[in-house]
Design an enzyme around this catalytic site. Structure first.
Site, PDB file in Angstrom:
ATOM      1  N   ILE A  79      42.324  35.315  44.202  1.00 24.21           N
ATOM      2  CA  ILE A  79      41.270  36.028  43.469  1.00 24.21           C
ATOM      3  C   ILE A  79      39.858  35.200  43.720  1.00 24.21           C
ATOM      4  O   ILE A  79      40.168  33.839  43.397  1.00 24.21           O
ATOM      5  CB  ILE A  79      41.514  36.186  42.032  1.00 24.21           C
ATOM      6  CG1 ILE A  79      42.582  37.251  41.790  1.00 24.21           C
ATOM      7  CG2 ILE A  79      40.139  36.507  41.186  1.00 24.21           C
ATOM      8  CD1 ILE A  79      42.995  37.546  40.308  1.00 24.21           C
TER       9      ILE A  79
ATOM     10  N   GLY B  49      46.845  35.927  43.944  1.00 22.24           N
ATOM     11  CA  GLY B  49      46.880  37.248  44.498  1.00 22.24           C
ATOM     12  C   GLY B  49      47.791  37.372  45.705  1.00 22.24           C
ATOM     13  O   GLY B  49      48.053  38.370  45.950  1.00 22.24           O
TER      14      GLY B  49
ATOM     15  N   ASP C 235      51.147  38.303  44.939  1.00 21.51           N
ATOM     16  CA  ASP C 235      51.178  39.828  44.472  1.00 21.51           C
ATOM     17  C   ASP C 235      51.230  40.569  45.725  1.00 21.51           C
ATOM     18  O   ASP C 235      51.928  41.362  45.838  1.00 21.51           O
ATOM     19  CB  ASP C 235      49.781  39.973  43.776  1.00 21.51           C
ATOM     20  CG  ASP C 235      50.017  39.057  42.203  1.00 21.51           C
ATOM     21  OD1 ASP C 235      50.870  39.603  41.363  1.00 21.51           O
ATOM     22  OD2 ASP C 235      48.945  38.513  42.171  1.00 21.51           O
TER      23      ASP C 235
ATOM     24  N   GLU D 257      48.296  31.777  38.452  1.00 20.77           N
ATOM     25  CA  GLU D 257      47.411  32.349  37.386  1.00 20.77           C
ATOM     26  C   GLU D 257      47.597  31.525  36.146  1.00 20.77           C
ATOM     27  O   GLU D 257      46.335  31.552  35.412  1.00 20.77           O
ATOM     28  CB  GLU D 257      47.825  33.842  37.161  1.00 20.77           C
ATOM     29  CG  GLU D 257      47.381  34.910  38.018  1.00 20.77           C
ATOM     30  CD  GLU D 257      48.325  34.950  39.427  1.00 20.77           C
ATOM     31  OE1 GLU D 257      48.103  35.759  40.128  1.00 20.77           O
ATOM     32  OE2 GLU D 257      49.296  34.039  39.412  1.00 20.77           O
TER      33      GLU D 257
ATOM     34  N   ASP E 253      49.068  39.718  36.576  1.00 23.72           N
ATOM     35  CA  ASP E 253      49.046  41.201  36.145  1.00 23.72           C
ATOM     36  C   ASP E 253      48.923  42.203  37.232  1.00 23.72           C
ATOM     37  O   ASP E 253      48.668  43.329  36.797  1.00 23.72           O
ATOM     38  CB  ASP E 253      47.866  41.312  35.016  1.00 23.72           C
ATOM     39  CG  ASP E 253      46.674  40.861  35.657  1.00 23.72           C
ATOM     40  OD1 ASP E 253      46.446  40.842  36.690  1.00 23.72           O
ATOM     41  OD2 ASP E 253      45.769  41.241  34.697  1.00 23.72           O
TER      42      ASP E 253
END
Length: 328
Positions: free
Chosen positions: A118, A174, A177, A197, A205
């Site tokens: 991110i 991310g 993810d 994170e 999330d």
């Protein structure tokens, strides 16, 4: 041997009769590739920049016939995921899902690493200064942002075309993810994976905590990675099952991923995409439920012309890449 030949002929005759029956009145009994199918394949996108895919944070190219290459393309920012990225990935993969010419996708990162995760500087206003007059309204605002960002990787998982991640350097936050939403993961020897994170004061999330346990099937290891934010290097990623192969460097990794995509794209698109749909369903359902689902699925999919073409190629010792399958 003779019995096997007779069985193959019987199977081919059975399939031929089925496809030249009332459901397919115009299909030639010879089962040769039709001119219209050949024209469909010839009209495919030329190699190079993919039309209808113009983005700020991504670069999409037609790497090979039926194969698209999606690059995270902010190399000067270590491919950090800014607001534009979260929107463009959804747009990109929604288009790919509808692209009848595309049969497989490779995702890689431009520059020195796959992604730094991110872009906190770009997204700070949304996260640290959320809109709303009170707790309830702020919470609704944040939930909307979170669910929209989740969709960025959900579209990869939902895309019926197999998606292969080719990872080099850092795959941070991310990035984990993203790759856990892909179907196959290759990496270079210099790659590392980091569930980052907790180091920035939040719980992941947008997919890692939900998909990573199902990818590596080791809850203790998942917990360790998520609680500590430590780096998982390439060899450990291979041993844990996060990636299926490790290669010497970025270039070899990307070449291998594209070669794999080309191999997958030579198969029947009905068969491959049906396989992906059923694998994902089986991951989240019982064996009995999944068997019922695939029976319902194949009651229609088994009527495809691709089945006859594939069986005929096999019985004639031809490679599938010589077979022309219609667009899907």
């Amino acid at each position: 041997m003779a019995a096997g030949i007779v069985a193959s002929r019987r199977l081919r005759d059975l399939l031929t009769r089925r496809l030249t029956g009332s459901n397919y009145p115009g299909l030639s009994i010879s089962l040769r590739l039709t001119g219209s199918s050949a024209q469909e394949e010839a009209s495919g996108v030329a190699l190079g920049e993919a039309p209808d895919h113009s983005y700020e944070s991504l670069r999409v190219t037609s790497a090979q016939k039926h194969v698209l290459h999606v690059q995270l393309n902010r190399p000067n920012k270590r491919n950090a995921m800014n607001k534009v990225f979260w929107r463009e990935m959804v747009e990109c993969f929604n288009k790919i899902s509808r692209d009848a010419d595309c049969r497989a996708v490779v995702i890689s990162g431009a520059g020195k690493m796959f992604t730094a995760g991110i872009d906190l500087m770009d997204m700070a206003s949304d996260i640290l200064q959320p809109k709303g007059d009170d707790v309830a309204r702020i919470s609704w605002y944040l939930r909307d942002i979170i669910t929209r960002y989740q969709e960025t990787f959900n579209v990869i998982e939902r895309c019926p075309k197999p998606v292969i991640a080719a990872v080099h350097g850092g795959c941070i936050g991310g990035g984990v993810d993203l790759v856990t939403a892909c179907d196959i993961r290759y990496c270079a020897q210099d790659a590392f994976f980091q569930v980052k994170e907790v180091d920035v004061g939040l719980a992941a999330d947008v997919g890692t905590l939900q998909r990573l346990p199902k990818v590596i099937r080791n809850q203790s290891l998942v917990n360790e990675l998520a609680f500590t934010a430590r780096k998982m290097l390439a060899d450990e990623a291979l041993g844990s099952g996060l990636v299926s192969r490790v290669f010497p460097d970025k270039e070899v990794t990307l070449d291998a991923a594209l070669a794999l995509a080309a191999e997958i794209s030579s198969k029947s698109p009905v068969a491959v995409q049906s396989t992906k749909v059923n694998l994902l369903y089986s991951r989240d359902h019982s064996v009995a439920e999944s068997l019922n689902y695939v029976a319902s699925w194949n009651m229609s999919m088994l009527q495809t012309q691709d089945l006859v073409k594939s069986v005929q190629a096999t019985t004639e010792n031809k490679e599938l890449k010589t077979v022309t399958f219609s667009k899907l």
